[in-house]
Design a protein around this motif. Structure first.
Motif, PDB file in Angstrom:
ATOM      1  N   ALA A  54      -7.521  -6.448   9.202  1.00 22.51           N
ATOM      2  CA  ALA A  54      -7.577  -5.006   9.446  1.00 22.51           C
ATOM      3  C   ALA A  54      -8.795  -4.389   8.765  1.00 22.51           C
ATOM      4  O   ALA A  54      -9.442  -3.497   9.320  1.00 22.51           O
ATOM      5  N   CYS A  55      -9.113  -4.873   7.594  1.00 31.63           N
ATOM      6  CA  CYS A  55     -10.270  -4.356   6.854  1.00 31.63           C
ATOM      7  C   CYS A  55     -11.572  -4.636   7.605  1.00 31.63           C
ATOM      8  O   CYS A  55     -12.479  -3.812   7.600  1.00 31.63           O
ATOM      9  N   ARG A  56     -11.641  -5.771   8.282  1.00 32.47           N
ATOM     10  CA  ARG A  56     -12.839  -6.081   9.080  1.00 32.47           C
ATOM     11  C   ARG A  56     -12.970  -5.130  10.265  1.00 32.47           C
ATOM     12  O   ARG A  56     -14.079  -4.820  10.696  1.00 32.47           O
ATOM     13  N   VAL A  57     -11.846  -4.635  10.770  1.00 33.11           N
ATOM     14  CA  VAL A  57     -11.892  -3.652  11.859  1.00 33.11           C
ATOM     15  C   VAL A  57     -12.367  -2.310  11.325  1.00 33.11           C
ATOM     16  O   VAL A  57     -13.264  -1.685  11.873  1.00 33.11           O
ATOM     17  N   ASP A  58     -11.746  -1.866  10.210  1.00 29.51           N
ATOM     18  CA  ASP A  58     -12.108  -0.579   9.607  1.00 29.51           C
ATOM     19  C   ASP A  58     -11.579  -0.558   8.173  1.00 29.51           C
ATOM     20  O   ASP A  58     -10.375  -0.430   7.952  1.00 29.51           O
ATOM     21  N   PRO A  59     -12.455  -0.701   7.182  1.00 26.48           N
ATOM     22  CA  PRO A  59     -12.021  -0.772   5.786  1.00 26.48           C
ATOM     23  C   PRO A  59     -11.239   0.456   5.308  1.00 26.48           C
ATOM     24  O   PRO A  59     -10.458   0.365   4.366  1.00 26.48           O
ATOM     25  N   THR A  60     -11.418   1.596   5.968  1.00 27.85           N
ATOM     26  CA  THR A  60     -10.721   2.801   5.522  1.00 27.85           C
ATOM     27  C   THR A  60      -9.234   2.772   5.861  1.00 27.85           C
ATOM     28  O   THR A  60      -8.472   3.606   5.362  1.00 27.85           O
ATOM     29  N   LEU A  61      -8.810   1.830   6.694  1.00 28.00           N
ATOM     30  CA  LEU A  61      -7.412   1.761   7.110  1.00 28.00           C
ATOM     31  C   LEU A  61      -6.529   0.968   6.148  1.00 28.00           C
ATOM     32  O   LEU A  61      -5.310   1.008   6.246  1.00 28.00           O
ATOM     33  N   VAL A  62      -7.151   0.257   5.216  1.00 25.88           N
ATOM     34  CA  VAL A  62      -6.420  -0.608   4.290  1.00 25.88           C
ATOM     35  C   VAL A  62      -6.499  -0.008   2.893  1.00 25.88           C
ATOM     36  O   VAL A  62      -7.580   0.370   2.430  1.00 25.88           O
ATOM     37  N   ARG A  63      -5.348   0.074   2.224  1.00 21.90           N
ATOM     38  CA  ARG A  63      -5.305   0.647   0.876  1.00 21.90           C
ATOM     39  C   ARG A  63      -5.949  -0.300  -0.128  1.00 21.90           C
ATOM     40  O   ARG A  63      -5.449  -1.409  -0.353  1.00 21.90           O
ATOM     41  N   ARG A  64      -7.026   0.130  -0.717  1.00 27.32           N
ATOM     42  CA  ARG A  64      -7.745  -0.682  -1.709  1.00 27.32           C
ATOM     43  C   ARG A  64      -6.873  -0.906  -2.932  1.00 27.32           C
ATOM     44  O   ARG A  64      -6.203  -0.003  -3.408  1.00 27.32           O
ATOM     45  N   GLY A  65      -6.892  -2.125  -3.413  1.00 24.07           N
ATOM     46  CA  GLY A  65      -6.181  -2.453  -4.637  1.00 24.07           C
ATOM     47  C   GLY A  65      -4.685  -2.650  -4.470  1.00 24.07           C
ATOM     48  O   GLY A  65      -3.978  -2.908  -5.446  1.00 24.07           O
ATOM     49  N   VAL A  66      -4.166  -2.523  -3.252  1.00 23.98           N
ATOM     50  CA  VAL A  66      -2.741  -2.728  -3.003  1.00 23.98           C
ATOM     51  C   VAL A  66      -2.600  -4.006  -2.176  1.00 23.98           C
ATOM     52  O   VAL A  66      -3.009  -4.042  -1.015  1.00 23.98           O
ATOM     53  N   PRO A  67      -2.034  -5.060  -2.778  1.00 26.10           N
ATOM     54  CA  PRO A  67      -1.926  -6.324  -2.044  1.00 26.10           C
ATOM     55  C   PRO A  67      -0.854  -6.262  -0.956  1.00 26.10           C
ATOM     56  O   PRO A  67      -0.032  -5.333  -0.916  1.00 26.10           O
ATOM     57  N   ALA A  68      -0.855  -7.252  -0.090  1.00 32.53           N
ATOM     58  CA  ALA A  68       0.168  -7.364   0.946  1.00 32.53           C
ATOM     59  C   ALA A  68       1.535  -7.487   0.265  1.00 32.53           C
ATOM     60  O   ALA A  68       1.712  -8.287  -0.651  1.00 32.53           O
ATOM     61  N   HIS A  69       2.483  -6.674   0.722  1.00 30.63           N
ATOM     62  CA  HIS A  69       3.816  -6.648   0.104  1.00 30.63           C
ATOM     63  C   HIS A  69       4.816  -6.013   1.059  1.00 30.63           C
ATOM     64  O   HIS A  69       4.431  -5.392   2.048  1.00 30.63           O
ATOM     65  N   VAL A  70       6.073  -6.153   0.724  1.00 26.13           N
ATOM     66  CA  VAL A  70       7.145  -5.447   1.411  1.00 26.13           C
ATOM     67  C   VAL A  70       7.744  -4.485   0.398  1.00 26.13           C
ATOM     68  O   VAL A  70       8.205  -4.906  -0.665  1.00 26.13           O
ATOM     69  N   SER A  71       7.712  -3.204   0.696  1.00 30.99           N
ATOM     70  CA  SER A  71       8.323  -2.209  -0.187  1.00 30.99           C
ATOM     71  C   SER A  71       9.829  -2.234   0.046  1.00 30.99           C
ATOM     72  O   SER A  71      10.287  -2.052   1.171  1.00 30.99           O
TER      73      SER A  71
END
Length: 163
Positions: free
Chosen positions: A11-28
């Motif tokens: 997703a970051c390669r598509v548009d870096p602004t769409l991915v929350r920086r510093g928040v790893p992949a997780h399930v809340s």
């Protein structure tokens, strides 16, 4: 869920602004949770006790889900534990009600994908990485501080806490 990191990378390669920086992949399991200033020992014990009730789980991620401006991957294998957290803290509204009263367990991949073309590109990029096999082994309580999200503690799934 480190194994799901490639989804965020795509997703970051598509548009870096769409991915929350510093928040790893997780399930809340329950967001928002009790604010750090109001968090009690009883809340922490509740998190530990719930984690102990559920075993580590092998998971299959294979379905992309979208909502307005939002792209995620469903994690149905964690729905039972997500539901248990919601039951334990019934006064907390998951995602402040944005996705209804019972949103499905998921890994958020992109937020703010209001442009349908961007959302479609993210969906295509992550679909090519699915199915994805991973394992949930722990629950981590994180709190929002002035420095951003910080882990408070991590507890393994299926392991009683203390004597």
């Amino acid at each position: 869920m480190p194994d799901a990191a490639p989804l965020l990378d795509a997703a970051c390669r598509v548009d870096p602004t769409l991915v929350r920086r510093g928040v790893p992949a997780h399930v809340s399991l329950l967001y928002p949770f009790v604010p750090e200033s109001a968090l009690t020992d009883q809340d922490e014990k509740g998190v530990r006790a719930l984690a102990a009730r559920f075993p580590a789980a092998d998971l299959l991620l294979e379905e992309v889900v979208t909502a307005s401006g939002f792209v995620a991957v469903a994690v149905p294998g964690l729905q039972t534990i997500v539901d248990a957290f919601r039951t334990q803290w019934p006064g907390l509204r998951p995602y402040k009600g944005r996705f209804g009263a019972q949103p499905a367990a998921h890994v958020t991949v992109a937020m703010g994908a209001d442009n349908p073309t961007a959302a479609a590109h993210v969906r295509a990029a992550i679909s090519s990485l699915l199915p994805l096999h991973t394992r949930a082994m722990a629950v981590q309580l994180v709190v929002l501080t002035e420095e951003g999200w910080q882990p408070r503690f991590t507890v393994p799934l299926g392991v009683p806490d203390g004597p």
